[in-house]
Scaffold this motif. Structure first.
Motif, PDB file in Angstrom:
ATOM      1  N   GLU A   1       0.804  -1.218   0.000  1.00 36.52           N
ATOM      2  CA  GLU A   1       0.000   0.000   0.000  1.00 36.52           C
ATOM      3  C   GLU A   1       0.842   1.275   0.000  1.00 36.52           C
ATOM      4  O   GLU A   1       0.322   2.346  -0.285  1.00 36.52           O
ATOM      5  CB  GLU A   1      -0.914   0.027   1.233  1.00 36.52           C
ATOM      6  CG  GLU A   1      -1.880  -1.144   1.322  1.00 36.52           C
ATOM      7  CD  GLU A   1      -2.795  -1.200   0.114  1.00 36.52           C
ATOM      8  OE1 GLU A   1      -3.447  -0.181  -0.174  1.00 36.52           O
ATOM      9  OE2 GLU A   1      -2.826  -2.252  -0.558  1.00 36.52           O
ATOM     10  N   CYS A   2       2.117   1.169   0.380  1.00 33.27           N
ATOM     11  CA  CYS A   2       2.940   2.371   0.523  1.00 33.27           C
ATOM     12  C   CYS A   2       4.253   2.175  -0.233  1.00 33.27           C
ATOM     13  O   CYS A   2       4.690   1.053  -0.447  1.00 33.27           O
ATOM     14  CB  CYS A   2       3.270   2.643   1.993  1.00 33.27           C
ATOM     15  SG  CYS A   2       1.857   2.536   3.096  1.00 33.27           S
ATOM     16  N   ASP A   3       4.891   3.300  -0.579  1.00 29.65           N
ATOM     17  CA  ASP A   3       6.172   3.218  -1.274  1.00 29.65           C
ATOM     18  C   ASP A   3       7.325   3.114  -0.291  1.00 29.65           C
ATOM     19  O   ASP A   3       8.244   3.936  -0.306  1.00 29.65           O
ATOM     20  CB  ASP A   3       6.367   4.457  -2.153  1.00 29.65           C
ATOM     21  CG  ASP A   3       5.522   4.373  -3.406  1.00 29.65           C
ATOM     22  OD1 ASP A   3       5.009   3.271  -3.679  1.00 29.65           O
ATOM     23  OD2 ASP A   3       5.386   5.392  -4.101  1.00 29.65           O
TER      24      ASP A   3
ATOM     25  N   VAL B   1       6.561  -5.386   8.982  1.00 27.15           N
ATOM     26  CA  VAL B   1       5.578  -4.372   9.373  1.00 27.15           C
ATOM     27  C   VAL B   1       5.839  -3.088   8.593  1.00 27.15           C
ATOM     28  O   VAL B   1       6.991  -2.675   8.447  1.00 27.15           O
ATOM     29  CB  VAL B   1       5.675  -4.065  10.889  1.00 27.15           C
ATOM     30  CG1 VAL B   1       4.650  -3.024  11.290  1.00 27.15           C
ATOM     31  CG2 VAL B   1       5.495  -5.335  11.699  1.00 27.15           C
ATOM     32  N   CYS B   2       4.764  -2.470   8.108  1.00 27.59           N
ATOM     33  CA  CYS B   2       4.896  -1.161   7.473  1.00 27.59           C
ATOM     34  C   CYS B   2       4.749  -0.089   8.543  1.00 27.59           C
ATOM     35  O   CYS B   2       3.741  -0.053   9.245  1.00 27.59           O
ATOM     36  CB  CYS B   2       3.830  -0.964   6.400  1.00 27.59           C
ATOM     37  SG  CYS B   2       3.881   0.706   5.712  1.00 27.59           S
ATOM     38  N   HIS B   3       5.737   0.771   8.680  1.00 25.72           N
ATOM     39  CA  HIS B   3       5.664   1.814   9.705  1.00 25.72           C
ATOM     40  C   HIS B   3       4.825   3.009   9.250  1.00 25.72           C
ATOM     41  O   HIS B   3       4.632   3.942  10.001  1.00 25.72           O
ATOM     42  CB  HIS B   3       7.068   2.252  10.117  1.00 25.72           C
ATOM     43  CG  HIS B   3       7.749   1.233  10.981  1.00 25.72           C
ATOM     44  ND1 HIS B   3       8.939   1.437  11.607  1.00 25.72           N
ATOM     45  CD2 HIS B   3       7.381  -0.019  11.330  1.00 25.72           C
ATOM     46  CE1 HIS B   3       9.284   0.372  12.292  1.00 25.72           C
ATOM     47  NE2 HIS B   3       8.358  -0.540  12.135  1.00 25.72           N
ATOM     48  N   TYR B   4       4.336   2.954   8.042  1.00 27.01           N
ATOM     49  CA  TYR B   4       3.456   4.030   7.568  1.00 27.01           C
ATOM     50  C   TYR B   4       1.989   3.689   7.716  1.00 27.01           C
ATOM     51  O   TYR B   4       1.192   4.512   8.111  1.00 27.01           O
ATOM     52  CB  TYR B   4       3.775   4.389   6.113  1.00 27.01           C
ATOM     53  CG  TYR B   4       4.954   5.308   6.001  1.00 27.01           C
ATOM     54  CD1 TYR B   4       4.770   6.662   5.765  1.00 27.01           C
ATOM     55  CD2 TYR B   4       6.240   4.834   6.182  1.00 27.01           C
ATOM     56  CE1 TYR B   4       5.849   7.521   5.691  1.00 27.01           C
ATOM     57  CE2 TYR B   4       7.330   5.681   6.115  1.00 27.01           C
ATOM     58  CZ  TYR B   4       7.134   7.025   5.865  1.00 27.01           C
ATOM     59  OH  TYR B   4       8.197   7.875   5.806  1.00 27.01           O
ATOM     60  N   CYS B   5       1.607   2.452   7.340  1.00 26.54           N
ATOM     61  CA  CYS B   5       0.182   2.121   7.369  1.00 26.54           C
ATOM     62  C   CYS B   5      -0.136   1.014   8.364  1.00 26.54           C
ATOM     63  O   CYS B   5      -1.295   0.685   8.564  1.00 26.54           O
ATOM     64  CB  CYS B   5      -0.303   1.732   5.980  1.00 26.54           C
ATOM     65  SG  CYS B   5       0.304   0.133   5.443  1.00 26.54           S
ATOM     66  N   GLY B   6       0.897   0.423   8.977  1.00 25.47           N
ATOM     67  CA  GLY B   6       0.634  -0.589   9.983  1.00 25.47           C
ATOM     68  C   GLY B   6       0.425  -1.988   9.438  1.00 25.47           C
ATOM     69  O   GLY B   6       0.188  -2.928  10.205  1.00 25.47           O
TER      70      GLY B   6
END
Ligand code: ADP
Ligand code: ZN
Ligand code: ZN
Length: 758
Positions: free
Chosen positions: A476-478, A491-496
């Motif tokens: 979902e994120c770059d 884990v994505c630290h932007y969207c969780g």
């Protein structure tokens, strides 16, 4: 017959206006009452009456359906604040209202008996035996030998009771809500069991509304420097004041003296701190000096009952004065008889709300509120923000300074250590340069406490395949996903977004992983391997989400149960830990090189604050900063503890490039699933703004992480003059935003406006 009435009602929708309704009810309408109103075709919303009018609108207004309150839940002052927020931060008054309305007030249309003010008290418990029966406590715990959870609940009661006011010969009442609050293991069932056993008694207690100040104040005696600062702050007539006090100089004691003065006048005090984790320590210190019953906390983890008790207390015009220690939302409380606002660590960015609107800066709102109420406001910091420093330097704010540490200990020594050199010579020891490793080892031998600071949680920011170099991105994120080793997750630290670590590489089917970069989890592991004897604790938002709350961490540090802490900026802020002698910043380069005009200001503040946690009582502290650029001018200024010099450098640069505080910034973010749409709309908007404002527009550009949660983002910056026509300019910006409906995709993009972004 009563005169016909209409009311303007603010409802929680992102529309920049209130809505007019007819008032068919018997009771008189009043601003501040909560009402249910019909909205749109078939919705019913809970809103708040903001004004009453006798002139009919020129359309047929719908009726208010029901009034929830017997008396207003909000003060007029709060309603005015919502409007000011909506004007200044370009949000809807309904968004400001939603932020200000605590959960316990957000009732549903079919709630039978919604909460109204003063309708009951606070459920409380106390130890049933009289105080003089000292053996009763032992007997109680013995009888609970097989009921471990109940014993723990009882223990919790006695902990909290220490802070409460006892009767002459009875143990004090403690609110059930505070015992079962989030982060506590105590469940209402344990308390009921204790009541059944006759160990505790339970009662619905009236709220404490006495004006009587009870026992006397026990203020610490101030040093000469502190007294001088207190006098200067006291004479800052009508101006906000900066208390520039070096780390460990004793700002808190000065605040407490100011607070005592306000209490004696029967006024409340708002003491804001930037981080929920700092509240217990400040509460304890304030409670000791001013009496535990005179201080209260306000933050989002409080139980509803506790929040409600404080809200009622502040609304009540006859209630006893209180010092409320709060995070940023404390500024939205019903403040009347407010006598003083203190904003501690005023430079901290957590005072700014990021999401959702209103994106307000609690410090700036506090300055506005203090001016409205004509009450003193003190902004305290060892490393003031460039804005506040500038205002103090130009005479807009008063200024008092504490230049020495209270203990008289010299400021920590700061040394920059070259990571490049260590790498070139293959001398690194785990996350450390050889010098830092030796210093940590020595400190542990000397039984001193050590802080290892790394502003990145997780194990490693990048996990790659050793065979083919594959890196798992967030879908979902770059950004790449951060590897969390203990949880075996990415884990994505932007969207969780979470996902399990794949067994084999999705690209080449091998299973040999490599990781790049250092997170706190990995540093913890490496430090454990290097110093197996040391008792090590990691403090970041992963570790403190569980039961290891900040207050436990502080207690362990104070009692010497922990030798070494690995932490993110959560530990860099404002804490007073006696035994900490050494701090190591594992890598300062990311913060020094961020592409943001505030990067150097932030890096300076953070490093000097981390330094300030060390050597506070007896021995001089030491901060080691590992970096590829040991000669960096910011590191130089940190080493010299030269706040004034750093500010001169920064402000010269800001003036030259016309950045805050010499201009104000407004950021418009356009979001859409398709990159081309976001870009198109942002360009359309930029052109229109350029035409309307004749300049002062930067962008549009994609931010460094262009896509978050599946939405591509484009940023546009509007520079507003520091004074003068700001309001008019903002109105023009709004007009252009409304004009987006003329773009074919104008309705499908999401537009987020951030005034004074940080
Ligand atoms: P700051 O908030 O400025 O970093 P603190 O208020 O935490 O500094 O003070 C640093 C230490 O000095 C604390 O442990 C505090 O208890 C102690 N201290 C400061 N002023 C006094 C005072 N007037 N009397 C006794 N102790 C003091
Ligand atoms: Zn591979
Ligand atoms: Zn993501």
């Amino acid at each position: 017959m009563a005169e016909a009435r209409w009311v303007d009602v603010v409802v929680p929708v992102p529309v920049r206006t209130a809505f007019t309704y007819a008032w068919p009810l018997d009771r008189e309408p009043e601003p501040g009452l909560r009402v249910f109103v019909p909205f749109g075709r078939n919705r019913v919303l809970l809103g708040v009456v903001v004004s009453v009018r006798t002139d009919a609108p020129d359309y047929t207004a719908k009726d208010v359906l029901r009034c929830v309150d017997e008396r207003p839940s909000f003060q007029r002052q709060q309603l005015a604040l919502w409007y000011w927020l909506s004007e200044y931060y370009l949000c809807a008054p309904g968004e400001a209202m939603a932020a200000a309305m605590p959960g316990f007030m957000q009732v549903e249309p079919d709630d039978e008996a919604p909460y109204t003010l003063r309708d009951d008290g606070v459920w409380s418990v106390r130890f049933a035996a009289p105080r003089h029966d000292g053996d009763a406590v032992n007997r109680a715990f013995e009888s609970l030998a097989r009921a471990k959870l109940q014993a723990e609940a009882l223990l919790r009661y006695f902990q909290l009771a220490l802070e409460a006011e006892p009767d002459d010969n009875r143990h004090p009442w403690v609110a059930v809500a505070s015992m079962t609050a989030e982060g506590s293991d105590v469940k209402p069932a344990h308390l009921s069991a204790l009541v059944e056993r006759g160990i505790l008694e339970r009662e619905l207690r009236p709220l404490d509304r006495s004006l009587d100040l009870g026992h006397a104040l026990a203020l610490p005696e101030l040093s000469e420097a502190q007294s001088a600062a207190l006098t200067e702050l006291g004479s800052a007539a009508g101006q906000p004041a900066l208390l520039w006090g070096a780390t460990g100089s004793g700002k808190t004691e000065v605040y407490l003296h100011l607070a005592a003065h306000a209490l004696e006048e029967g006024k409340h005090v708002l003491l804001m701190v930037p981080e929920i984790g700092l509240i217990p320590q400040v509460l304890r210190r304030a409670g000791r000096a001013l009496g535990a019953e005179r201080v209260a906390a306000w933050h989002h983890q409080l139980a509803d009952g506790e929040r409600r008790a404080l809200w009622d207390h502040l609304l009540d015009p006859d209630s006893a004065p209180r010092v409320v220690v709060a995070t940023r939302s404390g500024i939205l409380l019903p403040w009347h008889r407010l006598g003083l606002i203190v904003v501690d660590e005023e430079h901290e960015t957590s005072y700014k709300q990021q999401e959702p609107a209103p994106r307000y800066h609690a410090r700036d709102v506090a300055v506005w509120l203090a001016q409205q109420k004509k009450i003193p406001i003190v902004l305290g910091s060892a490393t003031p923000s460039a804005e506040t420093w500038h205002h103090a330097a130009t005479g807009k704010y008063a200024r008092a300074a504490l230049t020495e540490r209270y203990s008289g200990v010299a400021f920590p020594e700061v040394r920059a250590l070259s990571t490049l050199k260590a790498q070139a010579l293959h001398q690194e020891v785990g996350p450390f340069t050889p010098e830092a490793y030796a210093a940590v080892a020595q400190a542990l031998v000397d039984r001193q406490q050590v802080l290892v600071f790394q502003n990145r949680r997780g194990y490693a920011p990048v996990l790659t395949c050793m065979n083919c170099g594959w890196i798992e991105p967030c879908s979902e994120c770059d950004v790449s996903l951060t590897y969390h080793k203990k949880a075996r997750q990415l884990v994505c630290h932007y969207c969780g977004l979470h996902k399990d670590l794949p067994q084999t590489c999705p690209q080449c089917r091998q299973s040999a992983w490599d990781w790049r970069g250092l997170g706190t989890e990995r540093i913890e592991e490496e430090v454990e391997a290097l110093f197996p004897e040391a008792r090590i604790l990691r403090v970041d938002s992963d570790s403190t989400r569980s039961k290891r709350a900040m207050s436990d961490f502080l207690q362990w540090m104070e009692s010497g149960e922990i030798d070494l802490v690995v932490g993110t900026q959560m530990v860099g802020k404002g804490l007073d830990i006696a035994g900490l002698a050494l701090a190591v910043v594992t890598n300062a380069d990311t913060m020094l090189s961020r592409p943001d005009f505030r990067a150097h200001e932030r890096a300076f503040q953070l490093l000097l604050q981390v330094a300030g946690r060390t050597g506070r009582r007896e021995q001089r502290g030491l901060l080691l900063v590992q970096t590829a650029t040991p000669g960096h001018p910011v590191l130089q200024k940190v080493a010299d503890h030269d706040v004034a010099g750093m500010m001169d450098l920064l402000l010269r640069d800001r003036a030259e490039h016309h950045y805050p505080p010499f201009a104000r910034m407004l950021r418009i973010e356009v979001r859409h699933r398709k990159e081309s749409v976001a870009r198109d709309v942002a360009h359309f908007l930029a052109e229109n703004l350029l035409r309307a404002l004749a300049g002062g527009i930067l962008g549009p550009d994609a931010p460094p992480v262009a896509r978050v949660q599946g939405l591509f983002r484009q940023h546009l910056w509007v520079k507003l003059p520091a004074d003068g026509s700001v309001k008019a300019t903002k109105r023009r910006v709004l007009k252009e935003l409304d004009g987006l409906i003329y773009h074919p995709h104008g309705r499908s993009v999401r537009v987020v406006v951030d005034v004074d972004p940080i």
